[in-house]
Structure formats: C-alpha cells, structure tokens
Design a protein around this motif. Structure first.
Motif, short mmCIF file in Angstrom:
data_model
loop_
_atom_site.label_atom_id
_atom_site.label_comp_id
_atom_site.label_asym_id
_atom_site.label_seq_id
_atom_site.Cartn_x
_atom_site.Cartn_y
_atom_site.Cartn_z
N TYR A 18 0.85 -1.39 -0.04
CA TYR A 18 0.03 0.23 -0.02
C TYR A 18 0.99 1.20 0.08
O TYR A 18 0.26 2.15 0.26
N GLY A 19 1.97 1.05 -0.04
CA GLY A 19 2.99 2.14 -0.24
C GLY A 19 3.46 2.82 0.99
O GLY A 19 3.81 3.83 0.98
N HIS A 20 3.55 2.12 2.33
CA HIS A 20 4.01 2.46 3.53
C HIS A 20 5.52 2.26 3.62
O HIS A 20 6.12 1.44 3.40
N PHE A 21 6.13 3.68 3.91
CA PHE A 21 7.61 3.57 4.48
C PHE A 21 7.42 3.61 5.83
O PHE A 21 7.39 4.78 6.22
N PRO A 23 5.73 4.13 9.04
CA PRO A 23 4.41 4.85 9.23
C PRO A 23 3.85 5.92 8.34
O PRO A 23 2.89 6.24 8.30
N TYR A 24 5.07 5.87 7.24
CA TYR A 24 4.73 7.20 6.42
C TYR A 24 4.08 6.68 5.12
O TYR A 24 4.14 5.58 4.97
N GLY A 25 3.84 7.46 4.14
CA GLY A 25 3.46 7.18 2.74
C GLY A 25 1.84 6.87 2.96
O GLY A 25 1.01 7.24 3.43
N GLY A 26 1.52 5.62 1.99
CA GLY A 26 0.11 5.11 2.05
C GLY A 26 -0.67 5.65 0.74
O GLY A 26 -0.25 6.35 -0.14
N THR A 27 -1.89 5.35 0.96
CA THR A 27 -2.95 5.90 -0.17
C THR A 27 -4.16 6.62 0.85
O THR A 27 -5.31 6.05 0.63
N HIS A 208 0.65 6.43 -2.98
CA HIS A 208 1.16 5.36 -3.69
C HIS A 208 0.43 5.33 -4.88
O HIS A 208 -0.52 5.19 -5.10
N PRO A 209 1.22 4.75 -6.20
CA PRO A 209 2.58 4.80 -6.26
C PRO A 209 3.55 5.85 -6.62
O PRO A 209 4.74 5.58 -7.03
N TYR A 210 2.88 7.09 -6.50
CA TYR A 210 3.84 7.98 -6.97
C TYR A 210 5.07 8.34 -6.32
O TYR A 210 6.23 8.51 -6.97
N PRO A 211 5.20 8.22 -4.96
CA PRO A 211 6.50 8.41 -4.33
C PRO A 211 7.64 7.70 -4.75
O PRO A 211 8.70 7.94 -5.05
N VAL A 212 7.18 6.29 -4.83
CA VAL A 212 8.26 5.21 -5.42
C VAL A 212 8.52 5.44 -6.90
O VAL A 212 9.70 5.11 -7.35
N MET A 213 7.55 5.60 -7.61
CA MET A 213 7.61 5.76 -9.03
C MET A 213 8.46 7.15 -9.54
O MET A 213 9.22 7.12 -10.35
N VAL A 214 8.23 8.26 -8.84
CA VAL A 214 8.88 9.41 -8.86
C VAL A 214 10.40 9.19 -8.66
O VAL A 214 11.25 9.64 -9.19
N ARG A 215 10.56 8.63 -7.44
CA ARG A 215 11.89 8.22 -6.92
C ARG A 215 12.75 7.28 -8.18
O ARG A 215 13.76 7.79 -8.26
N ASP A 216 12.14 6.37 -8.52
CA ASP A 216 12.69 5.38 -9.47
C ASP A 216 13.15 6.19 -10.50
O ASP A 216 14.09 5.98 -11.43
N PHE A 217 12.32 7.07 -11.29
CA PHE A 217 12.56 7.79 -12.55
C PHE A 217 13.60 8.92 -12.41
O PHE A 217 14.32 9.04 -13.30
N ASN A 218 13.67 9.20 -10.97
CA ASN A 218 15.12 10.26 -10.77
C ASN A 218 16.22 9.76 -10.31
O ASN A 218 17.34 10.21 -10.12
N ALA A 219 16.05 8.19 -10.05
CA ALA A 219 17.28 7.48 -9.37
C ALA A 219 18.36 7.51 -10.45
O ALA A 219 19.42 7.14 -10.14
N LEU A 292 -1.45 14.68 4.32
CA LEU A 292 -1.78 15.66 3.10
C LEU A 292 -1.67 15.13 2.12
O LEU A 292 -0.44 14.56 1.62
N HIS A 293 -2.23 15.51 1.01
CA HIS A 293 -2.17 14.92 -0.39
C HIS A 293 -1.83 13.64 -0.74
O HIS A 293 -0.90 13.12 -1.52
N GLY A 294 -2.50 12.83 0.07
CA GLY A 294 -2.44 11.27 -0.30
C GLY A 294 -1.52 10.63 0.64
O GLY A 294 -1.62 9.34 0.25
N CYS A 295 -0.79 11.18 1.35
CA CYS A 295 0.04 10.35 2.08
C CYS A 295 0.28 10.92 3.43
O CYS A 295 0.11 11.99 4.01
#
Lengths: 407, 270
Positions: A18-21, A23-27, A208-219, A292-295
């Motif tokens: 569900y995109g949790h890092f 306690p953070y992240g999520g949907t 989720h999945p924006y935080p992980v997706m945007v990170r991956d594209f910028n990695a 805020l804003h989904g996470c």
C-alpha cells in the motif's frame, strides 16, 4: 557515450503493497481515485520490469534529455569554502533545465502505454510544469498545468514557456495560491476526468505509487553520480547534499546510495526567514507527522490540523509537506535534514555564479549554501557531492526584484 | 447503547421513507448560527445530519464547499469547536444522528483516541473522512469501535465489485455512494445512471444506501429517493445559506431550501 541500464540493480527500501515506508506514505485519497491508483500501480510495476519499456526510457534520457549529466569539480568554489572537495552533479544541464524532466519523460511514457490522451500536472517553480508540457508536446497529448496565482507572478518566464509548448496554464486562486493549492486543484481535475487523464505528479509525494515511481525515474541521478565517482575518483563521496521541497531531486540522488552506509545524506530544506519564525517551508526540520495530499508524512500545520502557509524565496521549495520516504529516512537516521535561509541561499546563488560561471536555481542554491558550509569543516581529501538540481535562468527576475533592480 | 444511525434507518425503513441527509459546513455562514441551523434542518425534515469539519486543503470538494471551509477557518472554527456545536445540539435533540465529514489531518492532530472519546461524549454518531479509505483506517478503527462511533464509507462509480465487498466489511451505519466521478457540487448527475450501480451495490451489502454529489433540487432528490435509502444534499444547501444576514434568516433559508425537497421525496413514494 553509454548510459547505464535503469534495470541494473534491484531497488531496495521498497514500501509495502500500500506504499507505506514505515508509518509514512500510504494511499490517503477519496474512493473515486483508488481505482485509478490501482491501475497506475499495476501498469507501473509491470512496465518497470519490462526491458523494452526501460530501454525506451533510457534512450529518451540519453538522446532527448542529454544524459548522463556531468559530475563537475567546482575548483574555485572548493577553494573559497576552504575544506573538502566540492563536486556538482549538473542536473541544470538537462533539457528544460532541471532534474524534473527525468520523471516526466518516464511518466509520459507510462501515460502513453496506458492509452491516456490528456496530461495534467501541478507546478510550483514552473520547472515541473515546463517538463510536463515538454513531454506532452513531444507525444502529442493535451496538457493542463495548475499553478498558484502567486507562483504565476514570480515565475512568469516559465508560464510563457509552458504556453509556447502548447499547454494551458490554469491559475489557482484558492488557499495560499501556491504549490499545495495547485496540487489540490490537479487532484480535483483528475477525479473529474479520470478515464482519459494521466496526472504527472512532480515530486516524491502524493499517494502510492507516486513516491516510489517518481523516485525511481529520478534515481538515474544517483546511479550516474555513483558510477562517475567510482570512475573519476575511485571512491564514493563522503556526503551527498541536495535541496528538499517535495524531495524528488534529493530522493533521486540518495536512493542508489542508501546501502552505502559510509555515505552521509543531507537534505536541505528552505528555512525562509529562519526556522524560529513562521516564515519557512522546512517540514522535516520544524514540522510533524500528519496526512496531506494522499500520504502520511511530515508537514507544517497548526494545532487544529490546518495546513500552514509556507514561505521560501524559491517557489519550488515552498511546500508544507515532503515525500514520505524522506520522513522515513529522517526517522531511521539514514539521512539528515537541515535548513538554509533565503539570505544564505541568495549568497550561495551569487557565489556559484561568480566563482564558477554557473547560475543555479534558487532551489539548488540552498544545497550549495549548505554544501559549502559543510565542506569548510571537512578535510581536503574528503568529498561533498551537491546535486545542482536546476539552472537559475527562471529566477533572474526574482533575484532582480529582491535586490531592487529594475530590468 | 445502540448507535442512533442504525435506529434512525430502521425507523425509516419501517415507515417506508427515504432519509434526507443535509450537509452543512460547521461554522458557516456564521459560527454562532450553526446549532440553530441544524435544528432548523431537522424541523424541516432532515433525518441524519452531516456536519462538515472545515479543512484548509479540501481536495475532493468543489468551489462552494471550499469557500465555506475557508470562511469557517477564518472565523476560528476547528474540530474542537465542531464537537462543541454537536454537544450543544444534543441538549435539544437526542435522536437525530450526526455524522462528521471531512479530512483526516484535523483528527490526526487531535489524536485518534482523544478524538473518539470526545466525539462520542459530544454525541457524534459517525465519521466520514474523505481521504481515509478502509485500507488506511485500521488504527483509527479501533478507537472508533471503543466508543461506538461508526465509520461511514464511500463507494464510487470507479469502485470494483471486489472492492465493494472489502468496503462493506468495514462500513457501518450506511454506505455513501458518490453519484459521479468528480468533486462535490458539480452538475453532472443523471439519475438514470444510478440504477445499475445501486442494484450491484445492494448485492454486496445489506447496509442502507445513501447517494450524494450533484443533487440540487426537489426533482433530483425525488428521483434519487426512488432508488436509494438516503439522499445527501450539500453544496446547494450551503449556497442557499450564503449571504444570510442573521441567525433567523439562516434558519429560514435552511427551512425554505429543505422543506420542498422533503415534500418531493415523500411524494415519490406515494
């Protein structure tokens, strides 16, 4: 010139399903968006492991964005700081002038594969808006960019660039009329036009999945930097320094170094007029966890849970939240977060410009300021690697106004 | 103690009536009038009250509710004050269910356990947090259960059937069906488009089914009443209250807005 494959190493520090890092992240979104996010998740994780898709992404980064970006030894800056060697990762040399294009190229490709015909984006400084308008133009898709009325005034050049690229820039007049309100408005558009619209979020925040997706594209930034360090200096850097608004350039740089325990990672937030005042945008340094804003992440709010208005001289850092993975890196101690004031960033802006002939974005100037301060306390055989996330052409008007100069 | 929401829907079902569920933003147009407006709504036929907790970043709401939230916040309305309004409302009305609707961060800041305790003490019966889907509700759920507060869940046109089961398993009180893809107050509702989703949803849950978003007039309320167990009306009501110049005026506007809707809904059953 060869480019390292984006699929070369397995990604670590993955969130749960569900995109949790931690306690953070999520949907944290309304029900209508859940299905769209499920579709996006499914598509992203499928295409991420598709060789052909990633080869196309790598090829676009090489031939359209102009990667790899150089790792540049800032000799005179190093001398003035008087300590560790300062290296700059030159994301400012990318097409459209910042790291933002890495992510938009990736998301636009995904939008294309998902059959979405319409692109929407939010923007603060305008760099992500320009990068989104750019990839939309290239793929022949319509593009709407939401931008706070306040930001439209302070980033007039980027607004015009977006219009030249065929995008419609819609002013957002609600709330504080900055990046956070643009994000709200983009989410309202998305929920209304969910069938044909792809929302390109510009930072490692959101559901989720924006935080992980945007990170991956910028990695790609961190992967290149790591490889360049080993090739040019046969060592890893001692410290990575990057500015953090939402945190996409920092996450892109940090991510490939997470397993390198000896490499310190420092995120620099906008301390505005000072962390002791209410006029800053340093959610990790001076905020607390909320939603805020989904996470779930660190954010700046009052005792009633209302989101506070933030302040930074740089529109791109003027955001009351931050990517949830940064929140997790902070809590786990893997990364450190500090603040740099408007004045300190302005001084660094001038120093880099005059000493190296590189005009940095005001966002990146925050990282330069802290990198120089840190280098001064370090030994000459050590290395500080600063992510120069964007160029400052868009900021000349702001700098002139701040210094009372009429152009 | 039995939750008022269950009692109310049971009574309505027995009487063959559809619930009329008005939504107002707490503290708008004036914080001092909110409790009187709530009573006026009940007097004019409201069966359940949805009370909006203002939030600075209402990303699922249209311009009418955004503006109402901004006005309320600028007058110092916060979650603590909203609970006080409910407590005051309960002095004269111990039966009409009250559901708080809003976004999660004010409850995060209040603290889940403290909020659940204070909300129950004030007489709140349910909460609907727009940005908290069942997946993210686990921690809050325990505290709500401890104090008998119902989580009211949304179902959208984009919700898959598999997901309807998961939502139905979590939801209590009633399900809130979002009538179209969009934000509150948009003008996109076609009543005929509700027939299939309502039928499908009913095969996944026995809970009463309320429909909201885009219902503005006695005609549309009456059409929806023929399909659903509850009709939610928010933006149009808030717009009707806008510009009220006194408590009396606000109550009169609330009554004048709601009474014809009640009448139209009741006639749709006859």
């Amino acid at each position: 010139m060869s480019i390292e494959s984006s699929t070369a190493e397995p990604l670590s520090f993955e969130p749960d399903e569900y995109g949790h890092f931690g306690p953070y992240g999520g949907t944290y979104v309304s029900e209508t968006l859940i299905h769209a996010l499920d579709e996006l998740k499914e598509a992203y994780f499928r295409w991420r492991s598709d060789d052909e898709f990633m080869a196309r992404f790598d090829s676009d980064l090489a031939n359209y964005v102009g990667r790899p970006s150089p790792l540049y030894f800032a000799k005179r800056l190093t001398e003035v700081a008087g300590g560790a060697r300062i290296l700059l990762k030159r994301e400012d040399l990318n097409h459209t002038g910042a790291h933002k294009i890495n992510n938009t190229v990736g998301q636009a490709l995904l939008a294309h594969h998902m059959g979405k015909t319409r692109i929407i984006a939010e923007t603060g400084a305008g760099q992500h808006g320009v990068a989104s308008a750019t990839v939309a133009a290239r793929l022949g898709k319509s593009c709407v960019v939401y931008m706070g009325e306040v930001d439209i005034h302070r980033q007039a050049i980027n607004v015009f660039r977006m219009k030249l690229l065929g995008a419609e820039v819609r002013p957002v007049t609600s709330g504080s009329q900055t990046l956070k309100d643009a994000l709200n408005e983009a989410m309202r558009d998305w929920v209304t036009n969910i069938d044909d619209t792809f929302y390109i979020i510009g930072t490692v925040a959101g559901p989720h999945p924006y935080p992980v997706m945007v990170r991956d594209f910028n990695a790609v930034v961190g992967r290149e930097a790591r490889k360049q360090m080993l090739k040019q200096y046969e060592a890893l850097p001692d410290v990575l320094v990057a500015c953090v608004g939402g945190g996409s350039n920092a996450m892109g740089l940090f991510h490939p170094f997470i397993a390198d325990d000896d490499v310190r990672m420092i995120g620099v937030e906008a301390a505005g007029k000072g962390l002791h005042t209410k006029h800053h945008a340093a959610s990790l340094c001076a905020g607390r966890p909320g939603v805020l804003h989904g996470c779930r992440t660190y954010l700046m709010d009052d005792d009633s849970g209302q989101i506070e208005h933030t302040h930074s001289v740089s529109a791109g850092l003027d955001y009351p939240g931050v990517g949830p993975e940064h929140a997790w890196l902070k809590d786990t101690g893997r990364a450190e977060y500090v603040g740099v004031t408007d004045d300190e960033a302005m001084e660094a802006f001038h120093q880099l410009t005059r000493l190296e002939g590189i005009l940095p974005a005001l966002e990146s100037s925050h990282a330069v300021a802290y990198g120089m301060r840190l280098a001064a306390e370090m030994r000459p055989d050590q290395t500080v690697l600063i992510n120069l996330s964007g160029r400052g052409d868009k900021d000349v008007q702001t700098v002139a106004e701040l210094e009372g100069i009429t152009l | 103690m039995k939750n008022r929401i269950d009692s109310r829907f049971e009574a309505l079902a027995a009487a063959g009536r559809t619930a009329l569920i008005p939504f107002v933003t707490a503290g708008d147009p004036d914080p001092a009038w909110t409790v009187s407006v709530l009573h006026a709504l009940v007097d004019s036929g409201a069966d359940v009250l949805e009370l909006g907790v203002p939030f600075s970043d209402p990303s699922a709401d249209g311009p009418v509710i955004q503006a109402a939230s901004e006005r309320a916040i600028s007058r110092g309305v916060n979650l603590r004050r909203v609970l006080e309004y409910v407590r005051e409302f309960r002095r004269k009305d111990s039966e009409t269910p009250v559901v708080l609707m809003g976004y999660l961060n004010p409850i995060e800041r209040y603290g889940y356990a403290d909020f659940a305790q204070d909300a129950a003490g004030s007489g709140v019966d349910g909460i609907l947090m727009v940005d908290c889907p069942p997946e993210e509700m686990e921690n809050l759920r325990g505290d709500l259960d401890d104090h008998g507060i119902f989580p009211i869940c949304l179902v959208a046109p984009t919700t898959t059937e598999a997901r309807m089961d998961a939502i139905a398993a979590q939801a209590r009180g009633y399900l809130y069906y979002v009538s179209f893809k969009g934000i509150t107050g948009a003008n996109r509702l076609e009543e005929s488009s509700l027939v299939d989703p309502v039928r499908i949803l009913r095969s996944h849950s026995k809970l009463p089914l309320a429909v909201g978003f885009g219902i503005k007039s006695p005609e549309s309320a009456s059409a929806v009443a023929g399909l659903a167990d509850g009709v939610v009306i928010g933006s149009a009501l808030i717009a009707a209250l806008e510009g009220a110049d006194s408590e009396q005026d606000a109550c009169a506007r609330a009554a004048n807005f709601l009474a014809p809707i009640r009448e139209a809904m009741d006639n749709s059953h006859s």
